[in-house]
Design an enzyme around this catalytic site. Sequence first.
Site, short mmCIF file in Angstrom:
data_model
loop_
_atom_site.label_atom_id
_atom_site.label_comp_id
_atom_site.label_asym_id
_atom_site.label_seq_id
_atom_site.Cartn_x
_atom_site.Cartn_y
_atom_site.Cartn_z
N GLU A 273 35.45 44.39 40.24
CA GLU A 273 36.74 44.02 40.84
C GLU A 273 37.52 43.28 39.77
O GLU A 273 37.30 42.10 39.54
CB GLU A 273 36.52 43.14 42.07
CG GLU A 273 35.79 43.81 43.22
CD GLU A 273 36.65 44.81 43.96
OE1 GLU A 273 37.84 44.97 43.60
OE2 GLU A 273 36.14 45.45 44.89
N CYS A 307 44.31 38.18 42.42
CA CYS A 307 44.30 39.52 41.84
C CYS A 307 45.28 40.43 42.58
O CYS A 307 45.75 41.42 42.03
CB CYS A 307 42.89 40.11 41.84
SG CYS A 307 42.11 40.15 43.45
#
Length: 535
Positions: A273, A307
């Site tokens: 990720e 993010c």
Amino acid sequence: MRTTADLTALALGALERLGVDPARTTPLDDPSAGRPGDAAHGLVARSPITGGALCGVRVDDADAVAAAVAAASDAFVAWRETPAPQRGAVVKRLGELLTEHKEDLAALVTIEAGKIHTEALGEVQEMIDICDFAVGLSRQLYGRTMPSERAGHRLQETWQPLGVVGVISAFNFPVAVWSWNTAIALVCGDPVVWKPSELTTLCALGCDALLQRALREHDAPAGLHAVVLGERAVGEALVDDPRVALVSATGSTRMGREVGPRVASRFGRCLLELGGNNAVIVTPSADLDQAVSSVVFGAAGTAGQRCTSTRRLLVHASVADEVVGRVARGFDSLPAGDPFDDGVLLGPLIHDAAFDAMQAALDRARAQGGEVVTGGERIVPGDQPDADADAEAEAETGADAGGVWVRPALVRLPAQDGVMLAETFAPILYVVTYEDFDEALALHNAVPQGLSGGLFSNDVREAERYLGASGADTGIANVNAGTSGAEIGGAFGGEKETGGGRESGSDAWRAYMRRATNTINFSGSVQLAQGVDFG
């Protein structure tokens, strides 16, 4: 504004109530503990709210990582044979303990990551929610039965526990990302060894203490979970250990480029990720109230350190001036201050280096012909009467002279290139305009990252195109919703340089298990597939 002494007392009180072993931390004024940063402390826990040092944290070395992995491997032998609903009972208890200690864990998140308290509470709620999801999942680890081409045969697919899972997490979601992995891994039959960010070690110790309590209460095998603290070398030891079947790593694309090949070289699994460079498209038919509100939160929430933060605003030329003006006013009106205080919406950056990176990006944008419409400057939130005294008291420990608050920056660029193609982990929103929807989609996808995206439109054709095969190339694609704020029910992750991994909901659990295709022959004779005759 709270002082470092206030935050230290708050953090240590929370750690005590969470049941953290006091031996994992050392007071900074203890002469026998050595000076901050030396081998006696290993790491120093700090708060971005003041920049001050809270306490020393005892770290692990490569041998300790190896021992944790060995204990987890031993625990796996028993845990994989434990019925999945019994494994789910442990996670259910973890969810109950998280509910009971929600305030304490959220306080640690605010202290170490600088999140405003409502976001910190939301992060812990996300942990509770994934525990609920995982408990249900413990009775739904379904395989399939497939028709066989051979008479008297049955094909089936089964899912079995995989092995030790190594989790590497980042500072910006110091507890939620761990829970996404750990709750799912445990019900799938896998032990977990966790290497958290060195910036949020106290959060990790709090999570581990609650899980250890749940494991003890259910007589789970020793070694089923471990937290290993340290810097790069600790993470490398976890990544390189061949007994770690899956490495789930959250962080920068640069980190993923190192972790991925290292795990692949030993034929391990990797769930990455990584970075995001998320865009919102605003069309002429959009509800601008809805769009502006979502964009302001997406760009400024967690001080732009998610993010999934909104980094690019692709707005139709016909509404660009209005949208830019409204977003700028939104940025300028965000209350900045102590993230524990009610009404504060803008907390600090994690450290000075984040501010320096932000200024460098803004300089690049100006060099590309960009106009900084608003923001980008360092601000002093509220009244800090004790700041000078606090800084003087902390000077000997090398503390920063206060936390780093910055006004979110809104930058108009003539074209999407250069600095706009990279992720800067700070509250910068770049704006470019477009003329037709094909151009908007091309701009949306013309970056190396592929995590999250949003479209604001009341045109059903645009919405369907955006969600279709030739639309957004991101792992998360939303219509009339922003880029940030995913729910645990859906799989979380993205494509391209975002890494391709999926965590949390949907069928993300399959990454934590091994698949077997089984043939059962009950015909009483040997029959080969595809009509092969070997008789």
